[in-house]
Design an enzyme around this catalytic site. Structure first.
Site, PDB file in Angstrom:
ATOM      1  N   THR A  18       0.845  -1.193   0.000  1.00 53.58           N
ATOM      2  CA  THR A  18       0.000   0.000   0.000  1.00 53.58           C
ATOM      3  C   THR A  18       0.882   1.244   0.000  1.00 53.58           C
ATOM      4  O   THR A  18       2.003   1.216   0.508  1.00 53.58           O
ATOM      5  CB  THR A  18      -0.953   0.016   1.217  1.00 53.58           C
ATOM      6  OG1 THR A  18      -1.753   1.204   1.161  1.00 53.58           O
ATOM      7  CG2 THR A  18      -0.194   0.015   2.539  1.00 53.58           C
TER       8      THR A  18
ATOM      9  N   GLY B 108      -2.206   5.302   6.352  1.00 59.62           N
ATOM     10  CA  GLY B 108      -3.315   4.939   7.248  1.00 59.62           C
ATOM     11  C   GLY B 108      -3.642   3.462   7.164  1.00 59.62           C
ATOM     12  O   GLY B 108      -3.861   2.794   8.175  1.00 59.62           O
TER      13      GLY B 108
ATOM     14  N   ASP C  89      -0.961  -1.704 -11.788  1.00 61.77           N
ATOM     15  CA  ASP C  89      -2.299  -1.408 -12.295  1.00 61.77           C
ATOM     16  C   ASP C  89      -3.226  -2.514 -11.798  1.00 61.77           C
ATOM     17  O   ASP C  89      -2.903  -3.693 -11.919  1.00 61.77           O
ATOM     18  CB  ASP C  89      -2.311  -1.398 -13.833  1.00 61.77           C
ATOM     19  CG  ASP C  89      -1.569  -0.197 -14.389  1.00 61.77           C
ATOM     20  OD1 ASP C  89      -1.596   0.864 -13.740  1.00 61.77           O
ATOM     21  OD2 ASP C  89      -0.946  -0.323 -15.462  1.00 61.77           O
TER      22      ASP C  89
ATOM     23  N   ASP D 256      -7.630  -5.495  -0.694  1.00 60.22           N
ATOM     24  CA  ASP D 256      -8.452  -4.787  -1.673  1.00 60.22           C
ATOM     25  C   ASP D 256      -9.864  -4.814  -1.130  1.00 60.22           C
ATOM     26  O   ASP D 256     -10.377  -5.885  -0.774  1.00 60.22           O
ATOM     27  CB  ASP D 256      -8.390  -5.438  -3.063  1.00 60.22           C
ATOM     28  CG  ASP D 256      -8.886  -4.474  -4.139  1.00 60.22           C
ATOM     29  OD1 ASP D 256      -8.356  -3.346  -4.197  1.00 60.22           O
ATOM     30  OD2 ASP D 256      -9.799  -4.827  -4.900  1.00 60.22           O
ATOM     31  N   SER D 257     -10.460  -3.651  -1.015  1.00 64.34           N
ATOM     32  CA  SER D 257     -11.773  -3.616  -0.379  1.00 64.34           C
ATOM     33  C   SER D 257     -12.648  -2.551  -1.013  1.00 64.34           C
ATOM     34  O   SER D 257     -12.154  -1.666  -1.712  1.00 64.34           O
ATOM     35  CB  SER D 257     -11.620  -3.351   1.126  1.00 64.34           C
ATOM     36  OG  SER D 257     -10.796  -2.232   1.334  1.00 64.34           O
TER      37      SER D 257
ATOM     38  N   PHE E  86     -13.189   6.021   7.525  1.00 65.53           N
ATOM     39  CA  PHE E  86     -12.782   6.673   6.274  1.00 65.53           C
ATOM     40  C   PHE E  86     -13.638   6.129   5.139  1.00 65.53           C
ATOM     41  O   PHE E  86     -14.465   5.243   5.335  1.00 65.53           O
ATOM     42  CB  PHE E  86     -11.279   6.469   6.005  1.00 65.53           C
ATOM     43  CG  PHE E  86     -10.836   5.024   5.982  1.00 65.53           C
ATOM     44  CD1 PHE E  86     -10.847   4.298   4.797  1.00 65.53           C
ATOM     45  CD2 PHE E  86     -10.404   4.403   7.146  1.00 65.53           C
ATOM     46  CE1 PHE E  86     -10.446   2.971   4.774  1.00 65.53           C
ATOM     47  CE2 PHE E  86      -9.994   3.071   7.135  1.00 65.53           C
ATOM     48  CZ  PHE E  86     -10.018   2.356   5.946  1.00 65.53           C
TER      49      PHE E  86
ATOM     50  N   ASP F 100     -17.660   5.027   5.128  1.00 67.01           N
ATOM     51  CA  ASP F 100     -18.147   4.689   6.475  1.00 67.01           C
ATOM     52  C   ASP F 100     -19.351   5.514   6.958  1.00 67.01           C
ATOM     53  O   ASP F 100     -20.249   4.967   7.600  1.00 67.01           O
ATOM     54  CB  ASP F 100     -17.007   4.796   7.501  1.00 67.01           C
ATOM     55  CG  ASP F 100     -16.026   3.627   7.412  1.00 67.01           C
ATOM     56  OD1 ASP F 100     -16.280   2.696   6.618  1.00 67.01           O
ATOM     57  OD2 ASP F 100     -15.012   3.641   8.141  1.00 67.01           O
TER      58      ASP F 100
ATOM     59  N   LYS G 103     -15.945  -0.820  15.603  1.00 69.99           N
ATOM     60  CA  LYS G 103     -15.990  -1.041  14.151  1.00 69.99           C
ATOM     61  C   LYS G 103     -14.992  -2.128  13.754  1.00 69.99           C
ATOM     62  O   LYS G 103     -15.316  -3.030  12.977  1.00 69.99           O
ATOM     63  CB  LYS G 103     -15.682   0.264  13.405  1.00 69.99           C
ATOM     64  CG  LYS G 103     -15.699   0.074  11.890  1.00 69.99           C
ATOM     65  CD  LYS G 103     -14.859   1.092  11.155  1.00 69.99           C
ATOM     66  CE  LYS G 103     -14.483   0.537   9.785  1.00 69.99           C
ATOM     67  NZ  LYS G 103     -13.608   1.410   9.009  1.00 69.99           N
TER      68      LYS G 103
END
Length: 199
Positions: free
Chosen positions: A15, A19, A46, A75-76, A158, A161, A181
């Site tokens: 990443t 954060g 990519d 990946d979300s 973030f 949310d 959370k």
């Protein structure tokens, strides 16, 4: 031979988002030393796959290959039932290059109004992949279902949310205490599966 991650191993977090790297450290209970791919100057690949698991695997393999170390990637995104699962894997892209999630949430609301549907059901998905530089990899997926609310509520968390209320709760992810959370999120569910597979 089963794939095992030994505590203290250095993992590359695939990443460029500090954060997200911090969140990975917290979810891994501080068992590992985490170095973000961005900090090593590794380029971002990519995201050419069509699923969360495909993109997580692609990112983890890319970072493992370039760094020569074990890499972990996530990946979300948010999928909306009335929008045929959109934005899905394009969740971050809906926020544009400046990552403007207020605009992305407005776009979700706009598209929902255009459909004329009253269905506000949605779900968050998180795929997590761990890849070794010599080839093996493990990928798991977690999901949490809920309902969308407009206008958004809360300034915690973030992304999307503030507009997502998980089933069984009255607060949005944006209003929830972060620990609460984290305990029920899609990412936490994926991590539970990953821990069961690798630790």
């Amino acid at each position: 031979m089963p794939l095992i991650l030994q505590p203290g191993t250095t993992l590359i977090a695939a990443t460029h988002n500090p954060g997200k790297a911090r969140e990975l450290v917290a979810l891994l209970d501080g068992r590992f030393e985490i170095i973000a791919a961005g900090a090593l100057g590794l380029p971002e690949p990519d995201e050419t796959e069509t699923t969360f698991t495909g993109n997580a695997l692609l990112k983890a393999r890319h970072a493992a290959l370039l760094s020569g170390r074990i890499a972990i990637a996530d990946d979300s995104g948010l999928s909306v039932a009335a929008l045929d699962g959109s934005p899905g894997i394009f969740s971050a892209r809906w926020a544009g290059p400046t990552k403007d999630f207020a605009a992305a949430m407005a776009k979700v609301e706009e598209r929902l109004i255009e459909t004329g549907s009253d269905d506000r059901s949605a779900w968050f998905t998180s795929a997590l992949a761990v890849a070794w530089p010599d080839g093996p990899a493990v990928v798991v997926e977690g999901r949490v279902d809920g309902q969308l609310v407009f206008p958004g509520r809360g300034d915690r968390g973030f992304g999307y949310d503030p507009i997502f209320v998980p089933d069984g709760y009255s607060q949005t992810f944006g209003e929830m205490d972060p620990a609460r959370k984290d305990a029920l999120s899609h990412r936490a569910r994926a991590f539970d599966k990953l821990k069961a597979a690798l630790f």
